[in-house]
Design an enzyme around this catalytic site. Structure first.
Site, mmCIF file in Angstrom:
data_model
loop_
_atom_site.group_PDB
_atom_site.id
_atom_site.type_symbol
_atom_site.label_atom_id
_atom_site.label_comp_id
_atom_site.label_asym_id
_atom_site.label_seq_id
_atom_site.Cartn_x
_atom_site.Cartn_y
_atom_site.Cartn_z
ATOM 1 N N ASP A 164 -4.388 -4.916 6.091
ATOM 2 C CA ASP A 164 -4.745 -5.760 4.981
ATOM 3 C C ASP A 164 -3.581 -6.673 4.652
ATOM 4 O O ASP A 164 -2.431 -6.239 4.606
ATOM 5 C CB ASP A 164 -5.088 -4.874 3.756
ATOM 6 C CG ASP A 164 -5.682 -5.678 2.615
ATOM 7 O OD1 ASP A 164 -5.482 -5.284 1.455
ATOM 8 O OD2 ASP A 164 -6.321 -6.715 2.883
ATOM 9 N N HIS A 189 -3.005 -0.973 -3.064
ATOM 10 C CA HIS A 189 -4.205 -0.155 -2.838
ATOM 11 C C HIS A 189 -4.137 1.054 -3.754
ATOM 12 O O HIS A 189 -3.254 1.913 -3.598
ATOM 13 C CB HIS A 189 -4.280 0.315 -1.370
ATOM 14 C CG HIS A 189 -4.367 -0.840 -0.419
ATOM 15 N ND1 HIS A 189 -3.924 -0.762 0.868
ATOM 16 C CD2 HIS A 189 -4.848 -2.096 -0.583
ATOM 17 C CE1 HIS A 189 -4.141 -1.925 1.478
ATOM 18 N NE2 HIS A 189 -4.688 -2.760 0.607
ATOM 19 N N SER A 229 0.839 -1.201 0.000
ATOM 20 C CA SER A 229 0.000 0.000 0.000
ATOM 21 C C SER A 229 0.870 1.245 0.000
ATOM 22 O O SER A 229 1.739 1.379 -0.879
ATOM 23 C CB SER A 229 -0.946 -0.033 1.194
ATOM 24 O OG SER A 229 -1.777 1.105 1.188
#
Lengths: 592, 187, 131
Positions: free
Chosen positions: B131, B38, B12
């Site tokens: 995540d 992301h 991310s």
């Protein structure tokens, strides 16, 4: 028979004529008138209405007479007297008869009638225990003699009998009285025994109380109503160094001397004080019911001690105050611990404050640091003048130092923060070492130092990976800085037997440590160069290492043979109990 | 020919730079690389192209229905969750955000199944949030190899930390070492 | 070819520093002292790399980003957090895909330039055909 009137006479004579004569003299009424007159004239008594007359029984032999005596006794009609002839053949003679008579009735008054001097009086006395029971009548005898003898001897018998009875009565009374006295005496004895027993009981009770008092763990003493010391137990002997013998029975506030050095009122004396006086002059006293409680500072054995004390009055059954009892407890240690605790709490509070301050400061430093960091290099690039370059280099170093300090300080605070809980996981030790080596690679290169990782691949420790990496970063950058130029740094690890831990060692061959420095180096801001000019280091690195090791519940220490002989820093970590998965990724073996 | 080895990477914030660092070290390898970053739909192709410029293997956005080929790098596009069918076919699904994000690393990793013939490697790199933690747990469970980026090199240590704390991570490494390890595993 | 950089930070020295750095490499810098100014610039058409501070009074960095997204002003920008905060807190949940990088203060100029240049490259990618 009325004791006052026993007129029975026994005549024992073998001559019947004597019997008749006697009868005429003693019993017959007829010719007694002139006898009465003679009697009256002799005895001086007035003519009585009923002239004294006797009962006369006759016996003609001694034995016969004796039998009649026996019968008379059995009938309850004893003879008062007996006339006994001296000679009464063929049977007993008079003496023998008298012997027998007296054997049977020793009270019998006897007149022995004798015509001859067969026996002299002396001989008679020898044979008989005469006492005053025997009179002699010589034949021939008068009627008057006979009468006299009869009267007096019967009267004598009566008197004797009365005396006997009286005596018996008295004796009985005495006996009865004696029994009463004996009983009373017994009762008294029993009472005495009982009382003694009760006393003993009381003594025992007192002794038990005294024992209890004596062995009470609290220093205790008791005073009577006059404030004289009546008990001083072992504990107070120990506390004051004053023995019982020295202080028992002392009054005049003697009990104050061990505590205050002078005679003065102490707590036990306050029991008598008015509540108002207590409130106004001794406000620190506390009252619980009848007990007073206070704390004081006293000198004991030359030392200042804090003493907690309680005093209670003693009462008798009637509710009067008969004394007081005071207990003391040395609470100096307790006080000291309390003070220490307060200090520690203050320190803790202070530490928290410092932590917050540090955190805030570190954050706030970033703001002014940012332009410095951002722009100094820019200026440096624009500058060609070597002197200016030099100035800027110095500035840059300084800025780096500030940044380093701030960053490490923040690290340290963050690592020490009590709220964050460590979440250790199995971490392969050698990988943390590798991470440290690579981050210090430039420095090692610059100083020509070789770094050897001798940690076995199989060692897996329970740790927070990021802290472990930081730990090795700091240790290795230290080693790089202080290791000998072109020397070597060696990292190794050994299992510690029996503890489930591993001892990791980082060894350099550099400047070493002075004796006594090995503990100091872990302190915040410590630098081995005394002037602390070395800007390349902030002095926080090892403090950070120590914090990390402590977070992991390990130990860290440094060893050095001396200046110039290198330093080895060792620390312990727990071995991970969870074995890491067997993986081809682990170890150096390749997958087939 | 069916691809055998699969590498799934979740990343991310700090991704573009880190991926650059990682892939510039890698020669072409015998595996298919699926990257879940992301990203938004308008940015995804930019990152892919930026990466493509430095990587030794071709980088492209994953296409729905596409089959994975070894020696290729596939980036999950923004706006979808990426699932793998039989470890071979790419499925793009619309759906709720997972872990507040889309595409979610967990979704991709959890769609990977146990491989009979090849290696499965799961990697979690820098990023905020957590995540990828469950995804890593799953990869481990099906017998895969799991790697998380270390704190020092991570732009943000959030996702790698969450992954490491599952206890299912085999190795914690900086990008260069991850590259070395991948070379080692996939030679 | 965009060379636009925006700095959103409430500290004037930070803004000035970034400006100097950007000028040195011919990057075009727009300054915003708060979230509102940032939004205003975006609405006026700014597109480029946005350096966003987190800790700002009134509207912090996260809120600003959420505003940018909700107003549909995100596309065409790359957002890089530039902040003194060591680690982001939970407020960042949900905006992960909008934050491309995270730089902590203090930063060196070279480090900043390198990042900016790379991100500008990304922005200047046109869709489709580029190799």
């Amino acid at each position: 028979m009325n004791v006052t009137e026993n007129r029975r006479i026994l005549l024992i004579d073998d001559t019947p004529a004597i019997h008749d004569d006697f009868r005429k003299i003693l019993v017959s009424h007829g010719s007694s008138a002139d006898l009465d007159e003679i009697e009256a004239a002799l005895f001086g008594a007035k003519q009585q209405a009923a002239p004294v007359r006797f009962e006369l029984d006759s016996a003609y032999q001694g034995e016969e007479g004796w039998n009649m005596l026996r019968a008379s006794l059995e009938a309850g009609l004893p003879y008062a007297m007996a006339f006994v002839d001296m000679r009464m053949p063929p049977g007993w003679d008079g003496v023998e008869t008298i012997e027998r008579l007296w054997q049977t009735d020793p009270r019998l008054q006897i007149v022995i009638c004798t015509a001859y001097s067969d026996y002299s009086w002396e001989e008679v006395l020898e044979r008989l225990d005469v006492g005053d029971r025997l009179l002699v009548l010589k034949k021939p005898f008068d009627a008057i003699e006979v009468c006299q003898l009869a009267n007096t001897l019967t009267a004598k018998w009566q008197l004797t009998r009365q005396a006997e009875l009286k005596l018996a009565g008295l004796e009985e009374a005495v006996r009865r009285r004696t029994v009463q006295l004996d009983q009373a005496n017994e009762a008294l004895q029993a009472d005495i025994v009982e009382r003694k027993r009760a006393e003993q009981e009381t003594m025992n009770a007192y002794r038990r109380i005294a024992d209890i008092l004596e062995f009470l763990p609290d220093a205790t003493f008791v005073v009577d109503a006059q404030h004289k010391v009546i008990a001083w137990n072992r504990a107070i002997e120990v506390m004051t160094g004053v023995k019982k013998v020295e202080i028992l029975n002392q009054g005049e506030f003697a009990y104050a001397i061990p505590f205050y050095g002078v005679r003065r009122k102490i707590l036990i004396d306050m029991l008598e004080e008015d509540q108002q006086v207590l409130d106004s002059e001794y406000p620190s006293l506390r009252r619980e019911g009848r007990t007073l409680i206070a704390e004081a500072r006293v000198m004991l054995a030359g030392e200042l001690r804090y003493v907690w004390s309680s005093a209670t009055p003693l009462y008798n059954m009637q509710g009067d105050v008969v004394g007081g009892i005071q207990s003391l407890r040395d609470i100096t240690d307790l006080r000291r611990i309390e003070q220490e605790k307060t200090m520690l709490e203050a320190q803790l509070h202070h530490s928290s404050m410092m932590e917050s301050l540090m955190t805030q400061l570190s954050h706030d430093l970033k703001t002014p640091l940012t332009p410095l960091f951002a722009l100094l290099p820019m200026v440096r690039k624009k500058v060609a003048d070597p002197s200016l370059e030099k100035m800027l280099d110095i500035c840059q170093s300084s800025v780096n130092q500030i940044q380093g300090l701030s960053s490490k300080a923040l690290d340290l605070v963050r690592l020490s923060c009590r709220e964050t809980r460590l979440q250790p996981l199995p971490v392969q030790l050698t990988s943390a070492v590798e991470s440290g080596i690579s981050s210090c690679a430039a420095l090692f290169l610059q100083r020509g130092i070789t770094c050897v990782n001798a940690v076995d691949q199989s060692i897996v420790v329970q740790a927070a990976a990021e802290q472990l990496n930081l730990l090795f970063d700091n240790l290795l950058s230290n080693a790089a800085r202080y290791g000998a130029a072109n020397g070597s740094v060696r990292i190794s690890a050994e299992l510690e037997p029996g503890t489930g831990a591993v001892v990791v060692s980082v060894q350099d061959d550099g400047i070493g440590l002075k004796p006594g420095q090995s503990a100091q180096i872990f302190e915040e801001f410590f630098k081995t160069d005394v002037a602390r000019h070395d800007l390349g280091t902030q002095g926080l690195g090892l403090a950070i290492c120590k914090r990390i090791v402590l977070n992991h519940k390990g130990r860290i220490w440094a060893e050095s043979a001396g200046i110039g002989q290198g330093t080895t820093v060792r620390f312990t970590l727990k071995i991970s109990k969870t074995p890491m998965e067997k993986h081809p990724a682990k170890g150096i073996s390749h997958e087939q | 020919m069916l691809n055998k080895n699969l590498v799934v990477i979740g990343v991310s914030t700090g991704g573009p730079f880190t991926l650059k660092e990682l892939f510039s070290e890698l020669p072409p390898l015998n595996a298919a690389f699926v990257i879940v970053l992301h990203i938004t739909p308008e940015m995804d192709y930019r990152i892919a192209q930026g990466l493509d410029a430095v990587a030794s293997m071709p980088v492209a956005l994953a296409v729905h229905g596409e089959h994975l080929k070894a020696g290729n790098i596939y980036m999950a596009p923004g706006g979808f969750h990426l699932k793998l069918d039989g470890n071979q076919k790419i499925l793009l699904c619309e759906g709720e955000r997972v872990n507040y994000v889309q595409p979610a690393v967990d979704v991709t990793m959890q769609s990977v199944t146990k491989s009979i013939s090849g290696k499965v490697i799961g990697i979690v790199l820098t990023g905020m949030g957590k995540d990828g933690a469950e995804g890593i747990r799953h990869i481990k469970k099906i017998g895969g190899i799991t790697i998380a980026q270390d704190q020092k090199s991570s732009t943000i240590y959030g996702m790698p930390k969450a992954a490491a704390q599952t206890g299912a991570v085999d190795l914690v490494l900086p990008p260069r070492k991850i590259a070395e390890k991948l070379i080692e595993l996939l030679r | 070819m965009s060379n636009k950089i925006m700095i959103v930070d409430d500290n004037e020295y930070v803004r000035a520093s970034v400006e100097i750095i950007c000028e040195s490499v011919q990057m075009d810098l727009t300054s915003a002292a708060c979230g509102e100014e940032c939004l205003a610039h975006l609405e006026s058409g700014f597109r480029g790399v946005i350096l966003m501070d987190i800790m700002m009074p009134e509207m912090d960095g996260w809120d600003t980003i959420r505003e940018i997204v909700s107003k549909g002003l995100y596309n065409g920008n790359i957002i890089v957090m530039l902040t003194g905060m060591g680690e982001p807190d939970a407020k960042m949940d949900g905006v992960q895909e909008y934050v491309t990088d995270y730089m902590t203060k203090p930063f060196g100029p070279d480090q900043l330039i390198e990042s900016l240049q790379y991100y500008l490259t990304l922005l200047n990618v046109t869709s489709g055909t580029d190799a």
